[in-house]
Design a protein around this motif. Structure first.
Motif, mmCIF file in Angstrom:
data_model
loop_
_atom_site.group_PDB
_atom_site.id
_atom_site.type_symbol
_atom_site.label_atom_id
_atom_site.label_comp_id
_atom_site.label_asym_id
_atom_site.label_seq_id
_atom_site.Cartn_x
_atom_site.Cartn_y
_atom_site.Cartn_z
ATOM 1 N N ALA A 17 0.832 -1.216 0.000
ATOM 2 C CA ALA A 17 0.000 0.000 0.000
ATOM 3 C C ALA A 17 0.847 1.239 0.000
ATOM 4 O O ALA A 17 0.577 2.231 -0.720
ATOM 5 C CB ALA A 17 -0.929 -0.023 1.198
ATOM 6 N N LEU A 18 1.910 1.239 0.752
ATOM 7 C CA LEU A 18 2.810 2.390 0.785
ATOM 8 C C LEU A 18 3.453 2.612 -0.565
ATOM 9 O O LEU A 18 3.623 3.751 -1.023
ATOM 10 C CB LEU A 18 3.880 2.190 1.871
ATOM 11 N N VAL A 19 3.846 1.540 -1.195
ATOM 12 C CA VAL A 19 4.443 1.675 -2.532
ATOM 13 C C VAL A 19 3.430 2.268 -3.511
ATOM 14 O O VAL A 19 3.732 3.147 -4.328
ATOM 15 C CB VAL A 19 4.974 0.324 -3.003
ATOM 16 N N VAL A 20 2.200 1.781 -3.426
ATOM 17 C CA VAL A 20 1.152 2.291 -4.351
ATOM 18 C C VAL A 20 0.916 3.780 -4.120
ATOM 19 O O VAL A 20 0.802 4.587 -5.046
ATOM 20 C CB VAL A 20 -0.146 1.499 -4.170
ATOM 21 N N VAL A 21 0.815 4.204 -2.869
ATOM 22 C CA VAL A 21 0.591 5.627 -2.555
ATOM 23 C C VAL A 21 1.716 6.468 -3.070
ATOM 24 O O VAL A 21 1.545 7.555 -3.657
ATOM 25 C CB VAL A 21 0.396 5.806 -1.057
ATOM 26 N N LEU A 22 2.957 5.971 -2.884
ATOM 27 C CA LEU A 22 4.117 6.728 -3.329
ATOM 28 C C LEU A 22 4.109 6.863 -4.841
ATOM 29 O O LEU A 22 4.398 7.951 -5.394
ATOM 30 C CB LEU A 22 5.397 6.031 -2.851
ATOM 31 N N VAL A 23 3.757 5.806 -5.528
ATOM 32 C CA VAL A 23 3.700 5.867 -6.995
ATOM 33 C C VAL A 23 2.592 6.861 -7.442
ATOM 34 O O VAL A 23 2.767 7.638 -8.386
ATOM 35 C CB VAL A 23 3.453 4.477 -7.585
ATOM 36 N N ALA A 24 1.468 6.858 -6.761
ATOM 37 C CA ALA A 24 0.372 7.762 -7.116
ATOM 38 C C ALA A 24 0.760 9.208 -6.930
ATOM 39 O O ALA A 24 0.466 10.092 -7.756
ATOM 40 C CB ALA A 24 -0.861 7.420 -6.297
ATOM 41 N N VAL A 25 1.462 9.505 -5.850
ATOM 42 C CA VAL A 25 1.898 10.887 -5.589
ATOM 43 C C VAL A 25 2.847 11.336 -6.661
ATOM 44 O O VAL A 25 2.790 12.461 -7.192
ATOM 45 C CB VAL A 25 2.532 10.978 -4.195
ATOM 46 N N ILE A 26 3.787 10.468 -7.021
ATOM 47 C CA ILE A 26 4.746 10.847 -8.060
ATOM 48 C C ILE A 26 4.025 11.091 -9.390
ATOM 49 O O ILE A 26 4.311 12.050 -10.122
ATOM 50 C CB ILE A 26 5.816 9.755 -8.183
ATOM 51 N N ALA A 27 3.062 10.215 -9.686
ATOM 52 C CA ALA A 27 2.336 10.364 -10.954
ATOM 53 C C ALA A 27 1.526 11.668 -10.979
ATOM 54 O O ALA A 27 1.457 12.376 -11.989
ATOM 55 C CB ALA A 27 1.431 9.156 -11.165
ATOM 56 N N ALA A 28 0.884 12.045 -9.876
ATOM 57 C CA ALA A 28 0.103 13.291 -9.819
ATOM 58 C C ALA A 28 0.990 14.489 -10.014
ATOM 59 O O ALA A 28 0.663 15.454 -10.717
ATOM 60 C CB ALA A 28 -0.624 13.362 -8.480
#
Length: 272
Positions: A17-28
């Protein structure tokens, strides 16, 4: 499924979940940068310009656009990260059971005496010198001392006789010849005795009896017990013996011929 396995899966879900959140923030963030046209400035500047052209009440503050904030709260279905007390424990069934590795023990080997026990080595006897012995010297020719008396005498033989008790014999010179005119004294305890003189002639007596004589002294005409003493003296009546004193023993019985009884004693005196 064990409790440790469930805990491990929760940890994996949290990490994902942490990895997914981090990827989402970078993408935004990437999308925002791509959406703003080049040369228009920052989003803040665009917002200021738009508010300047519009007529709006001065008292109303238009909020500035801000960067999309990162979600501060994980979804409710996302398990919370483990607290400091929830120490992940590896499943016990995946780890090899601890084995008690025995520590090496020092085996003490008792010292052994490799050297053979000492033996008593016999010491060879030393040659002990023998004590000196008195080696007798060969006799040297010595001159014999002069005789104590000028005459010597001894009983030569005896006879049996039932009719007579008698002392008789010979007086000889040192060469064995007849010596006459020699005084002979005979006596007994408590009796002074008699002196008789030898003659130069010899009475040969009975043949084969060895009863020759050149002096005699009659003690009785019967067998008689008695102890008599006889010696050579220098003169008649003298009691100074010049020969050893000879003891003669007579007996009253037996007296028959060849009976062994002693009634006649023959004495020979010889000059030294």
């Amino acid at each position: 499924m064990g409790e440790s396995e469930q805990t491990r899966r929760k940890e994996i879900i949290v990490i994902v979940a942490l990895v997914v959140v981090l990827v989402a923030v970078i993408a935004a963030g990437v999308l925002i940068l791509l959406y703003v046209p080049a040369g228009t400035g920052s989003p803040t500047d665009v917002a200021v310009q738009a508010t300047a052209t519009e007529e709006a009440p001065a008292a109303t503050a238009t909020p500035l656009p801000t960067d999309t904030p990162l979600p501060t709260q994980l979804p409710t279905d996302t398990p919370a990260p483990p607290t400091a007390t929830d120490t992940p424990v590896l499943p016990t069934d995946t780890l090899p059971p601890p084995t008690d590795t025995p520590l090496p023990t020092a085996t003490l080997v008792p010292p052994t005496d490799t050297s053979p026990p000492p033996t008593d080595t016999p010491v060879p006897p030393t040659a002990t010198p023998a004590p000196p012995t008195n080696t007798p010297r060969p006799p040297t020719a010595t001159v014999p001392p002069p005789p104590q008396f000028p005459w010597r005498g001894q009983v030569s033989n005896t006879f049996s006789n039932c009719a007579l008790t008698l002392l008789m014999g010979l007086t000889l010179d040192r060469n064995g010849g007849v010596a006459g005119e020699i005084w002979v004294h005979y006596w007994a305890d408590g009796w002074e005795g008699i002196w008789t003189q030898s003659s130069w002639s010899v009475d040969e007596g009975y043949e084969g009896l060895d009863d020759s004589k050149n002096w005699d002294g009659v003690l009785g005409n019967y067998p008689r017990d008695g102890t008599w003493y006889v010696c050579v003296v220098p003169a008649q009546g003298s009691k100074n013996c010049i020969s050893p004193t000879v003891t003669a023993q007579t007996a009253a019985d037996p007296c028959a011929p060849d009976s062994g009884g002693v009634q006649i004693v023959r004495i020979i005196f010889q000059q030294n």
